[in-house]
Design an enzyme around this catalytic site. Structure first.
Site, PDB file in Angstrom:
ATOM      1  CE  LYS A 191      -2.003   3.025   1.813  1.00  0.00           C
ATOM      2  NZ  LYS A 191      -1.828   4.426   1.353  1.00  0.00           N
ATOM      3  CD  GLU A 266      13.053   0.897   8.045  1.00  0.00           C
ATOM      4  OE1 GLU A 266      13.669  -0.158   7.946  1.00  0.00           O
ATOM      5  OE2 GLU A 266      13.071   1.794   7.187  1.00  0.00           O
ATOM      6  CB  CYS A 300      13.471   8.845   8.040  1.00  0.00           C
ATOM      7  SG  CYS A 300      14.543   7.715   7.149  1.00  0.00           S
ATOM      8  CD  GLU A 399       9.959  13.220  10.956  1.00  0.00           C
ATOM      9  OE1 GLU A 399       8.774  12.864  11.021  1.00  0.00           O
ATOM     10  OE2 GLU A 399      10.872  12.488  10.524  1.00  0.00           O
TER      11      GLU A 399
HETATM   12  P1  NAD Z   1       2.408   8.521   7.197  1.00  0.00           P
HETATM   13  O1  NAD Z   1       2.593   7.780   8.471  1.00  0.00           O
HETATM   14  O2  NAD Z   1       1.404   9.597   7.146  1.00  0.00           O
HETATM   15  O3  NAD Z   1       1.999   7.518   6.024  1.00  0.00           O
HETATM   16  C1  NAD Z   1       2.803   6.401   5.681  1.00  0.00           C
HETATM   17  C2  NAD Z   1       1.927   5.347   5.037  1.00  0.00           C
HETATM   18  O4  NAD Z   1       1.001   4.870   6.006  1.00  0.00           O
HETATM   19  C3  NAD Z   1       1.093   5.849   3.867  1.00  0.00           C
HETATM   20  O5  NAD Z   1       1.058   4.844   2.871  1.00  0.00           O
HETATM   21  C4  NAD Z   1      -0.282   6.034   4.474  1.00  0.00           C
HETATM   22  O6  NAD Z   1      -1.317   5.908   3.546  1.00  0.00           O
HETATM   23  C5  NAD Z   1      -0.308   4.891   5.474  1.00  0.00           C
HETATM   24  N1  NAD Z   1      -1.241   5.037   6.600  1.00  0.00           N
HETATM   25  C6  NAD Z   1      -1.678   6.171   7.181  1.00  0.00           C
HETATM   26  N2  NAD Z   1      -2.510   5.878   8.199  1.00  0.00           N
HETATM   27  C7  NAD Z   1      -2.604   4.531   8.267  1.00  0.00           C
HETATM   28  C8  NAD Z   1      -3.298   3.622   9.112  1.00  0.00           C
HETATM   29  N3  NAD Z   1      -4.075   4.037  10.102  1.00  0.00           N
HETATM   30  N4  NAD Z   1      -3.152   2.300   8.900  1.00  0.00           N
HETATM   31  C9  NAD Z   1      -2.347   1.840   7.909  1.00  0.00           C
HETATM   32  N5  NAD Z   1      -1.661   2.648   7.073  1.00  0.00           N
HETATM   33  C10 NAD Z   1      -1.794   3.982   7.250  1.00  0.00           C
HETATM   34  O7  NAD Z   1       3.857   9.031   6.792  1.00  0.00           O
HETATM   35  P2  NAD Z   1       4.231   9.979   5.565  1.00  0.00           P
HETATM   36  O8  NAD Z   1       3.790  11.363   5.906  1.00  0.00           O
HETATM   37  O9  NAD Z   1       3.770   9.344   4.296  1.00  0.00           O
HETATM   38  O10 NAD Z   1       5.833   9.895   5.563  1.00  0.00           O
HETATM   39  C11 NAD Z   1       6.666  10.731   6.303  1.00  0.00           C
HETATM   40  C12 NAD Z   1       7.142  10.037   7.553  1.00  0.00           C
HETATM   41  O11 NAD Z   1       7.833   8.838   7.237  1.00  0.00           O
HETATM   42  C13 NAD Z   1       8.127  10.875   8.360  1.00  0.00           C
HETATM   43  O12 NAD Z   1       7.795  10.820   9.718  1.00  0.00           O
HETATM   44  C14 NAD Z   1       9.461  10.171   8.119  1.00  0.00           C
HETATM   45  O13 NAD Z   1      10.427  10.369   9.118  1.00  0.00           O
HETATM   46  C15 NAD Z   1       9.029   8.758   8.015  1.00  0.00           C
HETATM   47  N6  NAD Z   1      10.047   7.952   7.334  1.00  0.00           N
HETATM   48  C16 NAD Z   1      10.798   7.082   8.073  1.00  0.00           C
HETATM   49  C17 NAD Z   1      11.798   6.338   7.460  1.00  0.00           C
HETATM   50  C18 NAD Z   1      12.650   5.385   8.267  1.00  0.00           C
HETATM   51  O14 NAD Z   1      13.297   4.559   7.662  1.00  0.00           O
HETATM   52  N7  NAD Z   1      12.694   5.486   9.589  1.00  0.00           N
HETATM   53  C19 NAD Z   1      12.031   6.487   6.094  1.00  0.00           C
HETATM   54  C20 NAD Z   1      11.260   7.402   5.372  1.00  0.00           C
HETATM   55  C21 NAD Z   1      10.269   8.123   6.008  1.00  0.00           C
END
Ligand code: NAD
Length: 505
Positions: A191, A266, A300, A399
């Site tokens: 997804k 992550e 991240c 963040e």
């Molecule tokens: P997000 O958590 O909003 O969304 C990530 C994914 O989760 C999307 O596909 C979204 O549709 C899905 N999602 C949202 N709510 C959900 C739920 N209730 N159940 C299941 N899936 C759900 O994150 P974002 O805004 O897309 O990405 C940015 C974040 O990702 C930042 O916090 C960044 O630090 C983090 N990130 C972490 C790493 C790492 O390796 N630690 C790498 C890249 C990004």
């Protein structure tokens, strides 16, 4: 024609296919329109125009994808590691063959600059090759002999898994999860993030064309709170590999609790870079600039908190400010661009809100601090340096996920460690010092899953990648990935020499 104009024309050609009809799902080797009529607009951050529409997956779509992954699992797990290795290398070849398309589509969908996305396909292919080569050994275990028994362990794939990814570098991040899952013998339902769905479809098609059997990888588009949530709750899915925000990670855990799903999270970071007065300040300056302003700061592992020893604070800030002022903000397909637009209007608003917060909190906006107005309606923001901050301010604790650096002075090692660790997050930390003893002491003290000493984040795929505290649970990379996607089984065999207890004689 300039390089920018030529890239825009080529990208338009690659995007054309997405405009014809709403982007659906990819289930059991087929494109599917989806069962519902609801669609999302997928907006390009470059000009705020709709690129295409995307289907919103619902119960039936998620169930169809999970059922396809479940049905494909027995045959995929039964393949030998060598067979999986061959197929995954073909996927890597196919990714490399379409690297230009992947890079250009990713730039237009996410706003990431081409200079960084040029390498995204190569790194994605490397992820596949790395785990392909490990597939034959993935099931290996230990021999644990006892007096009358031989115990040996082996690993077996856990089953169908959900892979849920964010929008910052979506293609590369998806492969970082999907490649080890497939190498382990798992099947996948992916997804992708609703703000960047395009290259996930390219990946699903590439994998299938390269010989990954139907149903082994499936893709469901849609919003996280619905399609993502349903996936993490589905009983056929055994584990969820998630990359995204910390608060979503906590939802993923609770959504998966009733079906006892294994989770790998992550999550976010507010990573400190500590620069001591004895460091090579030239190299430190380059790395500080690179680690917050590359990838639009939507990274991240970005070093978003700059902790500077007080004796070098003023001079370092001076030089840093000059460098930031020269960063090239522009169209992501311009080869000269260093900072492209942020992913979405909502994210732009979030980043801009921190400029107001910084003012209210009494930090100094040394450089930037506003929308890049000349580039409207794209979601461009000025690269920004917030100086004279304290670690208690929200700009130091939350963040921001944009090209925004918060600088904080410190006196000595003890204060540097205290500030670095006073954070809900613990993903990465960067240390700059010429004193190896100090490097060892600080690397030990700092609370982070990964520490880089005198380096920007330099990745080596066998090493463990992941965070502590609110930055995550679990590690990816090398054999660590297989710990997640596989179960360890112990087999205990008797030599036939021990006394079996007799009951009821
Ligand atoms: P997000 O958590 O909003 O969304 C990530 C994914 O989760 C999307 O596909 C979204 O549709 C899905 N999602 C949202 N709510 C959900 C739920 N209730 N159940 C299941 N899936 C759900 O994150 P974002 O805004 O897309 O990405 C940015 C974040 O990702 C930042 O916090 C960044 O630090 C983090 N990130 C972490 C790493 C790492 O390796 N630690 C790498 C890249 C990004």
């Amino acid at each position: 024609m300039s390089a920018l104009e030529s890239n825009i024309a080529t990208a338009a050609g690659f995007l054309e296919r997405f405009r014809a009809q709403p982007l659906g799902h990819f289930i059991a080797g087929q494109h599917e329109r989806g069962s519902g009529r609801e669609v999302l607009d997928n907006v390009s951050p470059v000009d705020a125009r709709v690129i295409n529409q995307v289907a919103c997956g619902d119960e039936r779509d998620v169930h169809a994808a999970a059922a396809a992954a479940e049905a494909a699992f027995p045959a995929w797990r039964a393949k030998t590691g060598e067979e999986r290795r061959t197929i995954l290398h073909r996927v890597a070849d196919a990714i490399e063959a379409r690297r230009e398309e992947i890079a250009l589509v990713e730039c237009m969908d996410t706003g990431q600059a081409l200079r960084f996305m040029n390498g995204a396909a190569a790194r994605a292919a490397e992820n596949f090759r790395f785990f392909a080569d490990r597939a034959p050994g993935a099931s290996e275990g230990l021999s644990l002999p006892a007096a009358a028994h031989l115990n040996y362990t082996l690993r077996q794939p856990i089953g169908p898994v959900a892979v849920i990814t964010p929008w910052n570098t979506p293609f590369m991040l998806s492969t970082w999860k999907i490649a080890p899952a497939l190498a382990a013998g798992c099947t996948v339902v992916h997804k992708p993030a609703e703000w960047s769905p395009l290259t996930a479809m390219l990946l699903a098609e590439i994998m299938t064309q390269a010989g990954v059997p139907a149903g082994v990888v499936n893709l469901v588009n849609g919003v996280g709170e619905r399609a993502g949530k349903l996936l993490t709750e589905h009983p056929a899915i055994r584990a969820t590999a998630f990359i995204g925000e910390s608060r979503t990670g906590s939802l993923i855990m609770s959504q998966g609790a009733p079906t006892l799903k294994r989770v790998h999270l992550e999550l976010g970071g507010k990573n400190p870079v500590l620069v001591f007065e004895d460091a090579d300040l030239e190299r430190a300056l380059d790395a500080v600039v690179f680690m917050i302003y590359s990838l639009n700061g939507e990274r991240c592992t970005s070093s978003s908190r700059l902790l500077l020893q007080r004796s070098i604070y003023d001079a370092f800030i001076e030089r840093l400010a000059a460098r930031i002022a020269r960063l090239k903000v522009g169209h992501p397909l311009d080869p000269a661009t260093e900072i492209g637009p942020l992913i979405h209007q909502r994210h732009l608003d979030k980043v801009l809100s921190y400029f107001r917060i910084a003012r209210e909190e009494g930090a100094q906006i040394r450089v930037g601090g506003a929308r890049a107005d000349g580039l409207r309606p794209g979601f461009y923001v000025q690269p920004t340096l917030l100086a004279n901050a304290t670690n208690l301010m929200r700009i130091a604790r939350e963040e921001i996920f944009g090209p925004v650096l918060t600088a904080i002075p410190f006196a000595d090692e003890a204060e540097a460690a205290a500030i670095a660790n006073d954070s809900p997050y613990g993903l990465a930390a960067y240390l700059w010092t010429g004193d190896s003893g100090r490097a060892l002491r600080m690397a030990y003290r700092v609370e982070a899953g990964m520490v880089w000493v005198n380096s920007e984040n330099n990745r080596h795929l066998p090493t463990p990648f992941g965070g502590v505290k609110a930055s995550g649970i679990g590690r990816d990379g090398g054999d660590y990935s297989f710990d997640f996607y596989m179960d360890t089984k112990n087999i205990c065999m008797a030599y036939g020499t021990h006394r079996v207890p007799k009951l009821g004689e």
